[in-house]
Enzyme design. Structure first.
Site, PDB file in Angstrom:
ATOM      1  N   ARG A 172       0.854  -1.185   0.000  1.00 23.20           N
ATOM      2  CA  ARG A 172       0.000   0.000   0.000  1.00 23.20           C
ATOM      3  C   ARG A 172       0.888   1.233   0.000  1.00 23.20           C
ATOM      4  O   ARG A 172       1.831   1.317   0.793  1.00 23.20           O
ATOM      5  CB  ARG A 172      -0.896   0.001   1.245  1.00 23.20           C
ATOM      6  CG  ARG A 172      -1.823   1.200   1.277  1.00 23.20           C
ATOM      7  CD  ARG A 172      -2.711   1.183   2.479  1.00 23.20           C
ATOM      8  NE  ARG A 172      -1.979   1.521   3.690  1.00 23.20           N
ATOM      9  CZ  ARG A 172      -2.511   1.501   4.897  1.00 23.20           C
ATOM     10  NH1 ARG A 172      -3.769   1.135   5.057  1.00 23.20           N
ATOM     11  NH2 ARG A 172      -1.807   1.825   5.953  1.00 23.20           N
ATOM     12  N   ASN A 190     -10.882  -0.614   9.753  1.00 26.61           N
ATOM     13  CA  ASN A 190     -10.491   0.326  10.815  1.00 26.61           C
ATOM     14  C   ASN A 190     -10.971   1.734  10.466  1.00 26.61           C
ATOM     15  O   ASN A 190     -11.546   2.442  11.295  1.00 26.61           O
ATOM     16  CB  ASN A 190      -8.969   0.349  10.992  1.00 26.61           C
ATOM     17  CG  ASN A 190      -8.400  -1.035  11.229  1.00 26.61           C
ATOM     18  OD1 ASN A 190      -9.134  -1.923  11.653  1.00 26.61           O
ATOM     19  ND2 ASN A 190      -7.130  -1.224  10.947  1.00 26.61           N
ATOM     20  N   ASP A 191     -10.718   2.119   9.215  1.00 26.80           N
ATOM     21  CA  ASP A 191     -11.173   3.447   8.804  1.00 26.80           C
ATOM     22  C   ASP A 191     -12.640   3.437   8.392  1.00 26.80           C
ATOM     23  O   ASP A 191     -13.344   4.423   8.608  1.00 26.80           O
ATOM     24  CB  ASP A 191     -10.308   3.973   7.650  1.00 26.80           C
ATOM     25  CG  ASP A 191      -9.032   4.584   8.179  1.00 26.80           C
ATOM     26  OD1 ASP A 191      -9.120   5.390   9.130  1.00 26.80           O
ATOM     27  OD2 ASP A 191      -7.954   4.248   7.680  1.00 26.80           O
ATOM     28  N   ARG A 232     -10.976   6.582  15.639  1.00 27.80           N
ATOM     29  CA  ARG A 232     -10.461   5.259  16.009  1.00 27.80           C
ATOM     30  C   ARG A 232      -9.383   5.305  17.083  1.00 27.80           C
ATOM     31  O   ARG A 232      -9.019   4.274  17.652  1.00 27.80           O
ATOM     32  CB  ARG A 232      -9.935   4.532  14.760  1.00 27.80           C
ATOM     33  CG  ARG A 232      -8.800   5.240  14.089  1.00 27.80           C
ATOM     34  CD  ARG A 232      -8.504   4.663  12.724  1.00 27.80           C
ATOM     35  NE  ARG A 232      -7.503   3.618  12.746  1.00 27.80           N
ATOM     36  CZ  ARG A 232      -6.918   3.124  11.670  1.00 27.80           C
ATOM     37  NH1 ARG A 232      -7.246   3.558  10.474  1.00 27.80           N
ATOM     38  NH2 ARG A 232      -6.019   2.194  11.764  1.00 27.80           N
ATOM     39  N   CYS A 283      -8.555  -6.257   5.241  1.00 24.88           N
ATOM     40  CA  CYS A 283      -7.300  -6.166   5.991  1.00 24.88           C
ATOM     41  C   CYS A 283      -7.436  -5.296   7.239  1.00 24.88           C
ATOM     42  O   CYS A 283      -6.453  -5.004   7.904  1.00 24.88           O
ATOM     43  CB  CYS A 283      -6.175  -5.653   5.095  1.00 24.88           C
ATOM     44  SG  CYS A 283      -6.550  -4.081   4.321  1.00 24.88           S
TER      45      CYS A 283
END
Ligand code: PEP
Ligand code: MG
Length: 599
Positions: free
Chosen positions: A349, A471-472, A482, A519
């Site tokens: 990434r 997560n985001d 978060r 992920c």
């Protein structure tokens, strides 16, 4: 190097227990060490004309103290590691001894009639900007030295003593108000064996790094730094999210035997390492690794990962900060990642800097709302040179192994088109230079912004693969920071809105025949895995150590049953109802012990 404030040891000898959020599993027993922010906030304080002389003296004394400290440090390093290592302090000594550095600070104090701290910070910024702008690598690398020297002087100005963690001869538990991901990266060795903080969130990058380092961690313990004294014995229980201060012998023994039980369980789970990751009705589920540090490459093999589903490349930047990695450094790393993962794939990434992962001195000014600001792909498109360096290296490395490239925080089709245009441009440059690359290098995107999830069908026609970043996606769709412990009770991966978004993305990927992985941290929880398999997810990417646990789930369930569970779950109204239903059904349908969420 950290600045450690040694508070006086209190007489509190009672056993105390505090609750927080367990973010990295494991148990650590060691002595507390309080870490204060390296530099306290610096304010611009105007001073009177008759105070100027004493302010200049204060600065000169701090500078002299810093010079002595550096000399001592150099001698110590020279004795323990040799002259070659000690010479790294020559540049520091040069800056301290450089009259123009000291003169500039003094001049600012005198002309602007301000406090020494402020004058020093201003000069530090100017110098860093100047060094960062040089083409010469050696000079650019001096940015870090200026920063280090200025921080030391500032610390001396503020009357705080420097201590180095490596001086400590026993295991320590870091107790802090807050820790950044880069602080945490530096705890990568003894004596630090665990940490606990007052702030933070379950999926903050500090928590993610703690897991990568196998470092038990508890965050979000209110007023922790006021409750613990330096040197007190501490147990960090990262499974339960508990901190125990001053445990008696019996408690220590009990925790030590829990450590052995967990070790045993982990060993048993590792026995499935070489077994295929398929459900009982033969549906293959690929289990891949998320990694942040190169050191984790060994873990991907140890835990049986089928490739790297997410390499968070920004950690290459963070470990080099404030100097940017060169094209060669990028290239060597990506080549190594791709070759080690082969024959499986490795998804790199591109930099997800910004938000809470940014060194301000290189990227520019502070933002009021960085998580909604110039982060990830947006920031890279603005800092084109930095981005092109990374993309060129990725393209060059693409002839090795099975590399894939992925962009973070894409919010719409236009952004994807723009970055693909940039890739085409770089391919043209490489062609002109005769440098080989894989012309079919797959280009995928993270689905972590709600807008991208909603238009997944449109994005699927222009991206080669999707990776769902829960997560985001949770942060942005449920409107919870978060990294903020105050709202972490609302972090609900089973929220009906999130499950619908995830289903939409998986379905869109299937229709367009492109791979969809997950992920985010959600992929590493055995309870959620049952639902995700049922929703049709076929690629899970997670912290390597979680792979055996999820493989255990995969090999215990039937896809058919997971689908039924997912169908029911999609009609429920709250995360609580969904969780209760899954726990009940799993307990009924699958072997006992399947849902072990504490490992
Ligand atoms: C995510 O957002 O889920 C993700 C995997 O990316 P990061 O945690 O690095 O933001
Ligand atoms: Mg993300």
């Amino acid at each position: 190097m950290s600045t450690i404030a040694r508070s006086s040891h209190s007489n509190r000898s009672d056993v105390r227990s505090y609750k927080g959020i367990g973010v990295s599993p494991g148990i650590a027993i060691g002595r507390a060490i309080m870490v204060e922010k390296r530099i306290a906030s610096v304010y611009r304080v105007p001073i009177r004309e008759d105070e100027v002389a004493s302010e200049v003296t204060r600065f000169s004394e701090a500078l002299e103290k810093t010079r002595e400290e550096l000399l001592e440090l150099k001698q110590k390093v020279s004795r323990s590691m040799g002259d070659e290592y000690a010479s790294i302090f020559d540049a520091h000594a040069m800056i301290v001894g450089d009259a123009s550095f000291a003169d500039k600070v003094v001049q600012k104090i005198e002309e602007e009639q301000v406090n020494a701290e402020w004058a020093l910070s201003e000069v530090q910024e100017e110098l860093q900007a100047r060094f960062a702008s040089f083409d010469n690598d050696y000079l650019r690398e001096r940015v870090a030295d200026v920063k280090d020297v200025a921080e030391r002087v500032l610390t001396n100005l503020q009357g705080i003593a420097h201590h180095d963690l490596s001086e400590i001869g026993h295991d320590v538990i870091i107790i802090a108000d807050d820790l950044t991901p880069s602080d945490t990266v530096h705890f990568n060795r003894r004596p630090v064996i665990g940490f606990a903080t007052e702030t933070g969130g379950r999926t903050s990058h500090t928590s993610i790094i703690a897991k990568s380092l196998f470092m038990p961690a508890v965050i979000g313990v209110p007023k922790l730094t006021k409750m613990v004294d330096n040197d007190e014995l501490i147990i960090v229980d990262g499974y339960e999210g508990t901190i125990i201060v001053n445990p008696n012998d019996a408690l220590v023994k009990e925790y030590e035997s829990r450590v052995s039980r967990h070790d045993e369980q982990e060993k048993r789970l590792l026995e499935n390492r070489d077994l295929p990751s398929i459900t009982r009705d033969d549906r293959p589920i690929s289990l891949q690794a998320n990694i942040e540090l190169v050191e984790e490459l060994d873990d991907t093999i140890k835990f049986g990962a089928q490739g790297i589903g997410l390499y968070r490349s920004e950690f290459l930047y963070i470990s080099k900060s404030p100097v940017l990695p060169t094209e060669e450094e990028h290239f060597e790393l990506y080549k190594r990642l791709a070759e080690t993962s082969a024959p499986h794939s490795c998804v790199v990434r591109t930099f997800d800097l910004g938000g809470k992962k940014l060194a301000r001195e290189v990227m520019g000014s502070k933002e009021d709302n960085p998580v909604l600001g110039l982060r990830a792909l947006r920031l890279c498109m603005k800092h084109r040179d930095m981005f092109k360096t990374q993309l060129r290296a990725l393209l060059r490395a693409s002839i090795h192994g099975n590399l894939k490239i992925m962009f973070p925080l894409v919010s719409g089709v236009q952004e994807l088109r723009q970055v693909k245009t940039l890739i085409r441009e770089i391919k043209g440059e490489l062609d002109a230079e005769g440098i080989p690359y894989n012309p079919k290098l797959p280009v995928g995107i993270m689905i972590e912004v709600p807008s991208a999830a909603v238009i997944a069908d449109l994005l699927a026609t222009e991206a080669d693969f999707f990776a769902i970043g829960t997560n985001d996606l949770i942060q942005y769709s449920l409107a919870i920071d978060r990294a903020n412990e105050n709202v972490s009770y609302l972090y609900e991966p089973l929220h009906p809105a999130l499950l619908r978004l995830i289903k939409g993305v998986i379905d869109a990927g299937k229709r367009a025949k492109i791979p969809v992985s997950m992920c985010g941290e959600m992929a590493a929880d055995p309870l959620f895995a049952v639902v995700l398999i049922g929703l049709g997810l076929e690629i899970f990417s997670m912290n390597p150590s979680a792979i055996p646990v999820i493989k255990n789930v995969v090999r215990s369930v039937r896809y058919k049953d997971c689908r039924k569970i997912a169908d029911v779950v999609l009609n429920k109204k709250t995360a609580q109802e969904i969780e209760e239903f899954i726990i009940e059904t799993v307990a009924m349908k699958f072997p006992e012990g399947l849902v072990n969420r504490s490992l």
